[in-house]
Design an enzyme around this catalytic site. Structure first.
Site, PDB file in Angstrom:
ATOM      1  N   GLU A 120      55.644  26.702  63.264  1.00 13.72           N
ATOM      2  CA  GLU A 120      56.131  27.105  64.585  1.00 13.72           C
ATOM      3  C   GLU A 120      55.316  28.258  65.157  1.00 13.72           C
ATOM      4  O   GLU A 120      55.037  29.246  64.485  1.00 13.72           O
ATOM      5  CB  GLU A 120      57.601  27.525  64.530  1.00 13.72           C
ATOM      6  CG  GLU A 120      58.139  27.850  65.915  1.00 13.72           C
ATOM      7  CD  GLU A 120      59.584  28.297  65.922  1.00 13.72           C
ATOM      8  OE1 GLU A 120      60.306  27.929  66.855  1.00 13.72           O
ATOM      9  OE2 GLU A 120      59.990  29.014  64.991  1.00 13.72           O
ATOM     10  N   GLU A 139      74.537  22.941  77.477  1.00 12.95           N
ATOM     11  CA  GLU A 139      75.871  22.666  76.925  1.00 12.95           C
ATOM     12  C   GLU A 139      76.078  23.283  75.545  1.00 12.95           C
ATOM     13  O   GLU A 139      77.216  23.503  75.126  1.00 12.95           O
ATOM     14  CB  GLU A 139      76.135  21.168  76.860  1.00 12.95           C
ATOM     15  CG  GLU A 139      75.279  20.420  75.874  1.00 12.95           C
ATOM     16  CD  GLU A 139      75.569  18.935  75.812  1.00 12.95           C
ATOM     17  OE1 GLU A 139      75.183  18.320  74.816  1.00 12.95           O
ATOM     18  OE2 GLU A 139      76.199  18.397  76.747  1.00 12.95           O
TER      19      GLU A 139
END
Length: 180
Positions: A120, A139
């Site tokens: 990453e 959400e």
């Protein structure tokens, strides 16, 4: 030494979802001995933003981090799909999490978040000339937002109250760049 001393013999995908892929690599280590290496491949780049207003304030985002099983205060951040413009992803994340837009953007830092187990990469931006607006939470996000003087945020890093590595690296780099 810039040449890779590791030799990959075989790669196997163990698990994947829309965000990560877990790989097991059969390797020859630098001593020439057989071994395994686990790698978490991220399908997004980490985008993080330090918004600074004209008065020297910034915004922190607080949220419960499932993997840590604890609450965390961080700079605004999220993921940007590999292959898409990273700055556009950062602009989207800043708007989603804080409601802010910025007309001045500076790339501060590129980091590897945990280079022993993952590939990453994180990109941290400084956002200035801010305009406030409405947030657009996803959400999965239940966020709290704090507007604080940047000097207090630096103190929070130094006291260990901010523990997220991308946030710490970005805040300390911004402190140097901005002369705090």
């Amino acid at each position: 030494m810039t040449e890779n001393p590791w030799k990959t013999r075989k790669e196997t995908t163990i698990y994947q979802n829309p965000w990560i892929r877990l790989e097991e690599h059969q390797v020859l280590n630098p001593a020439g001995k057989e071994g395994i290496y686990g790698k978490v491949h991220f399908k997004n780049k980490a985008m993080a933003i330090i918004p600074i207003d004209r008065e020297g304030n910034t915004w922190l985002v607080g949220q419960y981090r499932y993997t840590l099983n604890q609450y965390s205060w961080e700079i605004p951040m999220g993921g940007g799909p590999i292959g898409q413009d990273f700055l556009e992803s950062a602009k989207r994340e800043l708007k989603e999490e804080t409601g802010l837009t910025a007309s001045k953007w500076t790339e501060l830092l590129r980091i590897h978040t945990s280079n022993s187990v993952t590939d990453e990469e994180g990109i941290i931006y400084l956002a200035e000339d801010l305009t406030e607006g409405e947030t657009e939470f996803e959400e999965t996000e239940i966020l709290q937002i704090q507007k604080l003087p940047f000097a207090k945020v630096i103190d929070k890093v130094m006291k260990g109250e901010i523990t997220d590595s991308i946030s710490i690296a970005g805040i300390l780099k911004a402190a140097r760049v901005l002369g705090f």
